[in-house]
Design an enzyme around this catalytic site. Sequence first.
Site, PDB file in Angstrom:
ATOM      1  N   GLY A  46      34.524  70.816  11.897  1.00 17.40           N
ATOM      2  CA  GLY A  46      33.020  70.141  12.170  1.00 17.40           C
ATOM      3  C   GLY A  46      31.939  71.109  11.955  1.00 17.40           C
ATOM      4  O   GLY A  46      30.770  70.969  11.867  1.00 17.40           O
ATOM      5  N   GLU A 102      29.972  75.279  17.655  1.00 14.01           N
ATOM      6  CA  GLU A 102      30.712  73.790  17.734  1.00 14.01           C
ATOM      7  C   GLU A 102      29.683  72.576  17.163  1.00 14.01           C
ATOM      8  O   GLU A 102      28.431  72.651  17.413  1.00 14.01           O
ATOM      9  CB  GLU A 102      31.079  73.227  19.044  1.00 14.01           C
ATOM     10  N   ASP A 103      30.222  71.793  16.400  1.00 14.93           N
ATOM     11  CA  ASP A 103      29.527  70.521  15.977  1.00 14.93           C
ATOM     12  C   ASP A 103      28.916  69.667  17.251  1.00 14.93           C
ATOM     13  O   ASP A 103      28.040  69.353  17.376  1.00 14.93           O
ATOM     14  CB  ASP A 103      30.151  69.891  14.842  1.00 14.93           C
ATOM     15  N   ASP A 106      32.119  66.563  23.113  1.00 19.90           N
ATOM     16  CA  ASP A 106      32.390  65.165  23.543  1.00 19.90           C
ATOM     17  C   ASP A 106      32.866  65.183  25.028  1.00 19.90           C
ATOM     18  O   ASP A 106      31.954  65.249  26.205  1.00 19.90           O
ATOM     19  CB  ASP A 106      33.190  64.441  22.411  1.00 19.90           C
ATOM     20  N   LYS A 134      27.317  65.069  23.769  1.00 16.80           N
ATOM     21  CA  LYS A 134      27.375  63.660  24.067  1.00 16.80           C
ATOM     22  C   LYS A 134      27.569  63.682  25.459  1.00 16.80           C
ATOM     23  O   LYS A 134      29.139  63.456  25.938  1.00 16.80           O
ATOM     24  CB  LYS A 134      28.758  63.193  23.441  1.00 16.80           C
ATOM     25  N   PHE A 155      29.365  56.896  17.877  1.00 19.81           N
ATOM     26  CA  PHE A 155      30.153  57.487  16.739  1.00 19.81           C
ATOM     27  C   PHE A 155      28.973  58.057  15.587  1.00 19.81           C
ATOM     28  O   PHE A 155      28.418  57.390  15.131  1.00 19.81           O
ATOM     29  CB  PHE A 155      31.421  56.826  16.429  1.00 19.81           C
ATOM     30  N   VAL A 156      29.062  59.221  15.501  1.00 18.24           N
ATOM     31  CA  VAL A 156      27.982  59.862  14.593  1.00 18.24           C
ATOM     32  C   VAL A 156      28.883  60.486  13.463  1.00 18.24           C
ATOM     33  O   VAL A 156      30.121  60.940  13.570  1.00 18.24           O
ATOM     34  CB  VAL A 156      27.172  60.782  15.180  1.00 18.24           C
ATOM     35  N   ASP A 162      32.767  64.282  10.598  1.00 15.16           N
ATOM     36  CA  ASP A 162      33.402  63.252   9.584  1.00 15.16           C
ATOM     37  C   ASP A 162      33.607  62.069  10.210  1.00 15.16           C
ATOM     38  O   ASP A 162      33.691  62.036  11.288  1.00 15.16           O
ATOM     39  CB  ASP A 162      34.754  63.963   9.467  1.00 15.16           C
ATOM     40  N   ARG A 168      31.296  64.696   5.479  1.00 15.16           N
ATOM     41  CA  ARG A 168      30.670  65.826   6.064  1.00 15.16           C
ATOM     42  C   ARG A 168      29.556  66.538   5.553  1.00 15.16           C
ATOM     43  O   ARG A 168      28.800  67.112   6.024  1.00 15.16           O
ATOM     44  CB  ARG A 168      31.798  67.007   6.177  1.00 15.16           C
TER      45      ARG A 168
HETATM   46  P1  IMP Z   1      36.108  66.734  22.794  1.00 14.39           P
HETATM   47  O1  IMP Z   1      37.481  67.397  23.003  1.00 14.39           O
HETATM   48  O2  IMP Z   1      36.272  65.154  23.391  1.00 14.39           O
HETATM   49  O3  IMP Z   1      34.829  67.360  23.331  1.00 14.39           O
HETATM   50  O4  IMP Z   1      36.172  66.524  21.357  1.00 14.39           O
HETATM   51  C1  IMP Z   1      35.163  67.111  20.472  1.00 14.39           C
HETATM   52  C2  IMP Z   1      35.739  66.895  19.080  1.00 14.39           C
HETATM   53  O5  IMP Z   1      35.922  65.412  18.724  1.00 14.39           O
HETATM   54  C3  IMP Z   1      34.567  67.431  18.028  1.00 14.39           C
HETATM   55  O6  IMP Z   1      34.737  68.745  17.832  1.00 14.39           O
HETATM   56  C4  IMP Z   1      34.818  66.328  16.919  1.00 14.39           C
HETATM   57  O7  IMP Z   1      35.558  66.920  16.301  1.00 14.39           O
HETATM   58  C5  IMP Z   1      35.476  65.072  17.531  1.00 14.39           C
HETATM   59  N1  IMP Z   1      34.182  64.151  17.796  1.00 14.39           N
HETATM   60  C6  IMP Z   1      33.631  63.706  18.928  1.00 14.39           C
HETATM   61  N2  IMP Z   1      32.772  62.770  18.844  1.00 14.39           N
HETATM   62  C7  IMP Z   1      32.666  62.687  17.522  1.00 14.39           C
HETATM   63  C8  IMP Z   1      31.656  61.622  16.887  1.00 14.39           C
HETATM   64  O8  IMP Z   1      30.859  60.876  17.058  1.00 14.39           O
HETATM   65  N3  IMP Z   1      31.806  61.784  15.389  1.00 14.39           N
HETATM   66  C9  IMP Z   1      32.791  62.735  14.722  1.00 14.39           C
HETATM   67  N4  IMP Z   1      33.346  63.449  15.468  1.00 14.39           N
HETATM   68  C10 IMP Z   1      33.617  63.581  16.729  1.00 14.39           C
HETATM   69 MG    MG Z   2      34.941  69.620  15.700  1.00 18.55          MG
END
Ligand code: IMP
Ligand code: MG
Length: 185
Positions: A46, A102-103, A106, A134, A155-156, A162, A168
Amino acid sequence: MKDYSEFLQEVLISEEALQARVRELAAEISRDYRDQDLLLICVLRGGVMFLADLMRAITIPHAIDFMAVSSYGAGVRSSRGEVRITMDLTTAVEGRNLLLVEDIIDSGNTIASIMELLNTRHPKSMRVCALLDKAERREAVVAIHYRGFTIPNKFVFGYGLDLDEYYRNLPFIGVVQPDKYVPPD
Ligand code: IMP
Ligand code: MG
């Protein structure tokens, strides 16, 4: 594969807004790390679009490396300590200034696990640069030093993010209309 226009609810962040913000972040990073060694670490997949634009806008010398992780299990949620490295760095990070690119953050569990792991390799410093935050969904405590945008809990996709590995390439961040998007089989 369907055209995104069939399930795009709205463009949350336009290409212009993304590019402008990336330039601001790059200027900040270039100032903060002036005359220092800098290694950008992109978390695949991402973060790749963000990295490519960010590094072109950073004006100081720096190196890049990549790593990939996956959450254990097939669930959409990641949980602390359940992140597995699927592709490790090829660079030694001891004594270096790391900036994780990082993209999106979350729950924060993925980046928290990555930081915990990289810390065991004794970098000189480690910071996080995340395009999207987020924030409402946060479970782990994560300090984001460079933040592109705080976004609502939707969700984006696009600009590296992706939907089931597709889309992407889109140059903007879009919101998915859940009742219109059908995952591929
Ligand atoms: P975390 O461990 O919950 O912070 O997850 C982060 C990962 O979940 C990111 O690197 C993304 O790959 C994926 N992710 C979380 N939210 C989204 C979204 O809205 N769209 C696409 N991928 C997401
Ligand atoms: Mg990611």
